[in-house]
Scaffold this active site. Structure first.
Site, PDB file in Angstrom:
ATOM      1  N   LYS A  55       0.834  -1.206   0.000  1.00  0.00           N
ATOM      2  CA  LYS A  55       0.000   0.000   0.000  1.00  0.00           C
ATOM      3  C   LYS A  55       0.868   1.255   0.000  1.00  0.00           C
ATOM      4  O   LYS A  55       0.585   2.218  -0.715  1.00  0.00           O
ATOM      5  CB  LYS A  55      -0.918  -0.002   1.237  1.00  0.00           C
ATOM      6  CG  LYS A  55      -2.046  -1.029   1.129  1.00  0.00           C
ATOM      7  CD  LYS A  55      -2.798  -1.229   2.446  1.00  0.00           C
ATOM      8  CE  LYS A  55      -3.810  -2.365   2.280  1.00  0.00           C
ATOM      9  NZ  LYS A  55      -4.519  -2.711   3.514  1.00  0.00           N
ATOM     10  N   GLN A  99      -4.511  -1.367   9.765  1.00  0.00           N
ATOM     11  CA  GLN A  99      -4.394  -2.671   9.110  1.00  0.00           C
ATOM     12  C   GLN A  99      -5.014  -3.753   9.999  1.00  0.00           C
ATOM     13  O   GLN A  99      -4.632  -3.915  11.150  1.00  0.00           O
ATOM     14  CB  GLN A  99      -2.916  -2.989   8.813  1.00  0.00           C
ATOM     15  CG  GLN A  99      -2.696  -4.277   8.061  1.00  0.00           C
ATOM     16  CD  GLN A  99      -3.274  -4.259   6.638  1.00  0.00           C
ATOM     17  OE1 GLN A  99      -3.189  -3.265   5.928  1.00  0.00           O
ATOM     18  NE2 GLN A  99      -3.893  -5.354   6.233  1.00  0.00           N
ATOM     19  N   ASP A 122     -10.639   3.420   4.423  1.00  0.00           N
ATOM     20  CA  ASP A 122     -11.048   2.028   4.194  1.00  0.00           C
ATOM     21  C   ASP A 122     -12.576   1.898   4.174  1.00  0.00           C
ATOM     22  O   ASP A 122     -13.104   0.837   3.856  1.00  0.00           O
ATOM     23  CB  ASP A 122     -10.497   1.138   5.325  1.00  0.00           C
ATOM     24  CG  ASP A 122      -9.424   0.189   4.826  1.00  0.00           C
ATOM     25  OD1 ASP A 122      -9.219   0.118   3.596  1.00  0.00           O
ATOM     26  OD2 ASP A 122      -8.793  -0.480   5.665  1.00  0.00           O
TER      27      ASP A 122
END
Ligand code: NAP
Length: 299
Positions: A55, A99, A122
């Site tokens: 990422k 994460q 997200d």
């Protein structure tokens, strides 16, 4: 013998990333700072560390600035909440990504709930889930957003089509169903799960069949309507002694058999996966634009 068109997720993701790069260049050419993404990584799960590296690499290539905050797996939930509070208050941070999975002693839900919904790139905060359900602008989870982009860029229309989504997770199945049914996409959507009866019969009705299950090869050729669009979200490790690492990656769809029945199909790897990172970049740029529009004095 008929073979489905393969949807090349790598090529489409590359195109999205190039477009994000151009938009970021145009953004910074106006004297603004680049969008800034902070990734929070707790513990030493090698898969998570590898995803985070991917990422950050993709962000840098798109001209997005950022950093990774790494913490030992012993970090307490209270300390992590403190980190989130600090990032929420930091005007130089546009997007925050925690994460997952977090270590077992930390409640994922409580951490995600603490994120500012306007930095939740997200799209996992309930405010963003609510915005999606209500048809309002917000952050859409990256994988379902990527699937809609794959369909659009492959020239596959959804209006009036019968879509069947197998899987009802908050990460993939549920938001994808929302996207497919919302005004403009206009599909007629059925969501299946582990308690669905006659799964094969329901799947065979689909013009667009999405498998987001996490069971290798569960969707067989006999469950696919001839000519259907098949989107395989699953990423499963299957033992493969012929490979040095001892396994290979496989989707939820029996690809070799399914491609003889389907009209379009995504491979695993190289289908949905690359789109997830591409949409994260797009969401981060969107976050920066929203913050600037909110007179955050970022320039
Ligand atoms: P998840 O939270 O475990 O959800 C799986 C869903 O599948 C659940 O709704 C479950 O039903 C349903 N299911 C399980 N067994 C079933 C069966 N036999 N028949 C019908 N439905 C069944 O998983 P997820 O996070 O959505 O991820 C799904 C897959 O996508 C995984 O392989 C994951 O690795 C992959 N994934 C890929 C990406 C990407 O970037 N390509 C991103 C995210 C996830 P219940 O709700 O009844 O339990």
């Amino acid at each position: 013998m008929q073979q489905a068109n393969t949807i090349d997720g790598r090529a489409i993701a590359r195109a999205v990333r190039t477009e994000v790069r151009s938009k970021v260049d145009a953004w910074t050419a106006g004297g603004r700072r680049p969008p800034y993404l902070t990734v929070v990584l707790v513990g030493d799960n090698p898969a998570s560390a590898s995803y985070v590296r991917g990422k950050m690499r993709a962000s840098a290539q798109a001209g997005i600035a950022g950093d990774t905050l790494r913490f030992e797996s012993s970090l307490t939930e209270e300390s992590l909440l403190g980190v989130i509070d600090r990032l929420n208050a930091d005007r130089s941070v546009d997007g925050i990504l925690v994460q997952l999975p977090l270590p077992g002693h930390i409640n994922d839900r409580r951490i995600i709930a603490r994120l500012s919904p306007d930095k939740d790139v997200d799209g996992l905060h309930v405010v963003n889930a609510g915005r999606l359900a209500a048809g309002q602008a917000g952050f859409v989870p990256c994988t379902p957003a990527g699937i809609m982009e794959l369909l659009r860029r492959s020239g596959i229309t959804t209006s009036g089509k019968r879509a069947v989504v197998v899987g009802r997770s908050n990460l993939v199945g549920k938001p994808l169903a929302q996207l497919l049914m919302q005004k403009g996409a206009d599909a007629t959507v059925t969501v299946c799960h582990s308690r669905t009866r006659n799964l094969s019969v329901v799947c065979r009705e689909a013009d667009i069949l999405v498998a987001a299950i996490g069971r290798a090869g569960l969707i067989t050729a006999g469950m696919i309507k001839p000519g259907a669009v098949v989107i395989d979200v699953g990423i499963n490790r299957v033992d493969d002694p012929a490979r040095e690492r001892g396994y290979r990656l496989a989707g939820d769809v029996d690809f070799e058999a399914a491609r003889r029945v389907a009209g379009w199909i995504t491979p695993v790897p190289g289908g949905v996966g690359p789109m997830t990172i591409a949409m994260l970049l797009s969401n981060t740029l969107f976050a920066a634009q929203r913050h600037a529009a909110g007179n955050n004095n970022r320039a």
